[in-house]
Design an enzyme around this catalytic site. Structure first.
Site, PDB file in Angstrom:
ATOM      1  N   PHE A 137       0.862  -1.189   0.000  1.00  0.00           N
ATOM      2  CA  PHE A 137       0.000   0.000   0.000  1.00  0.00           C
ATOM      3  C   PHE A 137       0.897   1.237   0.000  1.00  0.00           C
ATOM      4  CE2 PHE A 137      -3.617   2.720   1.213  1.00  0.00           C
ATOM      5  CZ  PHE A 137      -4.574   2.192   0.367  1.00  0.00           C
ATOM      6  N   LEU A 138       1.743   1.284  -1.008  1.00  0.00           N
ATOM      7  CA  LEU A 138       2.862   2.227  -1.030  1.00  0.00           C
ATOM      8  C   LEU A 138       2.403   3.671  -1.223  1.00  0.00           C
ATOM      9  CD1 LEU A 138       5.259   0.082  -3.237  1.00  0.00           C
ATOM     10  CD2 LEU A 138       5.089   0.148  -0.740  1.00  0.00           C
ATOM     11  N   HIS A 184       7.251   5.651   1.120  1.00  0.00           N
ATOM     12  CA  HIS A 184       7.970   4.465   0.625  1.00  0.00           C
ATOM     13  C   HIS A 184       8.823   4.818  -0.594  1.00  0.00           C
ATOM     14  CE1 HIS A 184       4.318   2.469   2.494  1.00  0.00           C
ATOM     15  NE2 HIS A 184       5.300   1.799   3.083  1.00  0.00           N
ATOM     16  N   LYS A 243       9.572   8.011  10.278  1.00  0.00           N
ATOM     17  CA  LYS A 243       8.226   8.077  10.880  1.00  0.00           C
ATOM     18  C   LYS A 243       8.101   7.002  11.955  1.00  0.00           C
ATOM     19  CE  LYS A 243       4.355   6.457   9.628  1.00  0.00           C
ATOM     20  NZ  LYS A 243       3.476   5.412  10.214  1.00  0.00           N
ATOM     21  N   ASP A 244       8.644   5.804  11.661  1.00  0.00           N
ATOM     22  CA  ASP A 244       8.654   4.738  12.664  1.00  0.00           C
ATOM     23  C   ASP A 244       9.980   4.796  13.429  1.00  0.00           C
ATOM     24  OD1 ASP A 244       6.089   3.590  11.854  1.00  0.00           O
ATOM     25  OD2 ASP A 244       7.148   3.058  10.014  1.00  0.00           O
ATOM     26  N   SER A 297       3.021  10.720   6.049  1.00  0.00           N
ATOM     27  CA  SER A 297       2.474   9.696   5.146  1.00  0.00           C
ATOM     28  C   SER A 297       2.443   8.345   5.852  1.00  0.00           C
ATOM     29  CB  SER A 297       3.341   9.582   3.888  1.00  0.00           C
ATOM     30  OG  SER A 297       3.168  10.722   3.089  1.00  0.00           O
ATOM     31  N   ARG A 346      -1.933   3.732   6.762  1.00  0.00           N
ATOM     32  CA  ARG A 346      -3.167   3.713   7.550  1.00  0.00           C
ATOM     33  C   ARG A 346      -3.964   5.016   7.436  1.00  0.00           C
ATOM     34  NH1 ARG A 346       0.318   0.525  11.252  1.00  0.00           N
ATOM     35  NH2 ARG A 346      -0.653  -1.524  11.609  1.00  0.00           N
TER      36      ARG A 346
END
Lengths: 278, 278
Positions: free
Chosen positions: A28-29, A33, A145-146, A180, A183
């Site tokens: 779900f790029l 990504h 982001k993570d 981005s 989810r």
């Protein structure tokens, strides 16, 4: 662009390539990504992207079943970026029935996301170790982001002496500041309108820090207050931590990072910002 | 023969070699180890041996401090075998202070030695994963004497997709049948005289199996009885299991393996024997 589904075919195809930059994804790029892919493309002979929604990193009651998937569109985007190989393994090949091994990380993996999502980082560490052993890249790319995921990965890669260089790429944001995320599509229109407040709240803490505030409690309260002012009442956490250990630090040092997690009706969003000028 | 102490120097030296056969050891080398080295030498361009008494695989109260060490003699033996590199890392480099990652294996690692020595196989799986990532061998060699260790290593190597082929080499035995072990030197003369009974007891079970006995309980009792007849009263375990899962099986199949562990005053010995003709 070649698509490999079996581990054997991936190993075979990889052996024809030189230095490989690897971008592991759950598909779900989005532009985030693609920013990793472009960086990998610039720094290596070839790029391999994996698309695998990893069941092991979802807890019971989390959104594994409903995690958004769009393989056809993902393949088109990656082909356009000039990716060499897309690896789309089957869950049954990654986790055969007699599978009994885990890579578990303590310390940095036990706080925040680790506390909110028991087993999550064990699932992440195990799949990333497996993918690294299959793909054998020189470098691997992860989104800032993570932030805690990045810290956990850097930790176990060092601890297990895995010969892969981990590159963290800055968070890609929408024009209104929302980070981005696959989810984001699960936000309803009202939630989508509120969501940029996550970044605003982090910026508020960053601004206070840059004006000299070093009290963790003041900075964390500023994040929570900004969220509330934007009608976000439910907050999973809003914390200032050390970016390597993810331990709370007080007073906050130059390396401190502000993080938050906010549950919406169908999606739980996370975001973060280093407090010192980037 | 080159000795490498730091991880960096090992990586550098390894890069000059082609296909590598790797023999990880805890030193105090005996003919069993040398049989692994000779097999590795025959099957690869180069051989790397590591000597590292791994603290993580010893439990509290076990014999880490007193485990026999003889680096100088080991080096002489390995030089004579034509080994290319000996890797003798420092514990502080293998386990730096902020180290927090473990490779843990369930199933096969939970029985027998796993039950008798909690944490032992986690220590083994973690150090072997680390050494494989440092040495990056094509093949690695382990002695069948540690049958469960071999099974655990094959299990996590498959589970984590580690690109190393695991070779199990038959147990090297003294003339009287005692399996070679670094810990044999800790037997007192009386114990050393009794110790060949371990192999005799396993042979007794093998002989009964080959005459048609398939009842696990009968075979296990035969092992215990033979030990007792040889004045070995204390037995940690005497079991017939499946060689891959280490689960007890009844009736016993052709793949069944007999294992035992016997504590002596200063050493705990293990041994095993496949029940079908080898």
């Amino acid at each position: 662009m070649e698509q490999c589904i079996t581990i054997e075919s991936l190993r075979h195809a990889r052996n024809t390539l030189g230095n490989v930059g690897f971008v592991p994804t759950m598909g779900f790029l989005h532009e985030g990504h693609l920013s990793l892919v472009r960086r990998a493309k610039a720094e290596n002979d070839a790029v391999i992207v994996s698309i695998f929604v990893n069941p092991a990193q979802f807890g019971p009651g989390e959104d594994f079943e409903t995690y958004p998937r769009s393989l056809e569109q993902d393949m088109a985007l990656l082909a356009k970026e000039g990716v060499d190989i897309v690896f789309t393994p089957k869950a049954g090949d990654i986790y055969p029935q007699n599978y009994v091994t885990e890579v578990s990380v303590k310390g940095v993996a036990t706080q925040l996301e680790g506390a909110s999502r028991p087993g999550h980082f064990t699932g992440v560490a195990t799949i990333v170790t497996k993918l690294f052993n299959i793909v054998q890249p020189q470098k691997a790319y992860f989104g800032q982001k993570d932030a805690q995921q990045c810290a956990v990965i850097k930790r176990f890669v060092a601890d297990l002496n895995i010969p892969v260089t981990i590159i963290t790429v800055p968070t890609w944001r929408e024009k209104d500041g929302l980070a981005s995320s696959s989810r984001n599509v699960r936000l309803n229109p009202e939630e989508r309108e509120k969501a940029p407040a996550l970044y605003k709240a982090l910026q508020r803490a960053q601004s206070l820090f840059q004006k000299g505030e070093r009290d963790r409690n003041v900075l964390e309260k500023a994040i929570r207050d900004t969220l509330k002012q934007n009608n976000i009442e439910k907050i999973d956490y809003a914390k200032i931590v050390d970016p390597l250990t993810f331990q709370e630090v007080n007073p906050v040092s130059e390396s401190g990072i502000a993080l938050l997690a906010v549950p919406f009706s169908q999606a739980r969003l996370i975001d973060n910002l280093p407090l010192a000028l980037e």
